[in-house]
Design a protein around this motif. Sequence first.
Motif, mmCIF file in Angstrom:
data_model
loop_
_atom_site.group_PDB
_atom_site.id
_atom_site.type_symbol
_atom_site.label_atom_id
_atom_site.label_comp_id
_atom_site.label_asym_id
_atom_site.label_seq_id
_atom_site.Cartn_x
_atom_site.Cartn_y
_atom_site.Cartn_z
ATOM 1 N N VAL A 12 84.720 25.312 30.305
ATOM 2 C CA VAL A 12 85.242 24.450 31.679
ATOM 3 C C VAL A 12 83.964 23.889 32.225
ATOM 4 C CG1 VAL A 12 85.998 24.908 34.138
ATOM 5 C CG2 VAL A 12 86.779 26.544 32.265
ATOM 6 N N GLU B 215 89.324 23.100 30.391
ATOM 7 C CA GLU B 215 89.597 22.396 31.852
ATOM 8 C C GLU B 215 88.449 21.716 32.154
ATOM 9 O OE1 GLU B 215 90.976 24.068 36.320
ATOM 10 O OE2 GLU B 215 91.528 24.995 34.459
ATOM 11 N N LEU C 245 91.077 30.348 37.887
ATOM 12 C CA LEU C 245 90.751 30.255 36.520
ATOM 13 C C LEU C 245 90.549 31.495 35.990
ATOM 14 C CD1 LEU C 245 89.372 28.314 34.353
ATOM 15 C CD2 LEU C 245 87.217 28.578 35.819
#
Length: 167
Positions: free
Chosen positions: A82, A116, A159
């Motif tokens: 991420v 992400e 998350l």
Amino acid sequence: MKSVLIAYYTKTGSTKETAQLIEKTLKEAGLNAEAKAVSDDLSPADYDACIIGGPVNGMQWVPQAAQFASKWAEILKTKKTVLFCLSYIYLTGGSFWKNSIAKILKPFADSTDAMETAVFGGRVEGPLPAPMRFIFGIKRDSPLDLVNHEGIAAWAKELAPRLQDGD
């Protein structure tokens, strides 16, 4: 327990605060998270997942965060990755600048197969000069600190289960 490296570079301290808040939130969710400043001897190899963050400076992700992501791209492709950046202009500037900042992480997301990316508000140390406010479309009375701790914690909480899922 999944281990997560939160590697960050900070100029003014706001990215460090953000990384530490993400670390705290992930730990509360049951992950073994560690926030560490990027350095030559820091490696994501020993972690199950990696989050990399840094501020936007000069309409680019700071070189230290970008270089870390690029250096470890092949290893990051094998992990849940991420990326995030902090930008004052993203929340205060005109639409051209917001759109430009929204795309800053894309090359690094592509090279690391990041699951992400996120852009959070940043902080400036003092009022911006009038010409700079004009160029970026920032109102004179805009607050200097746009770091949204509650929003960042909520993002990290959402998350966490995705980082825990096995693959």
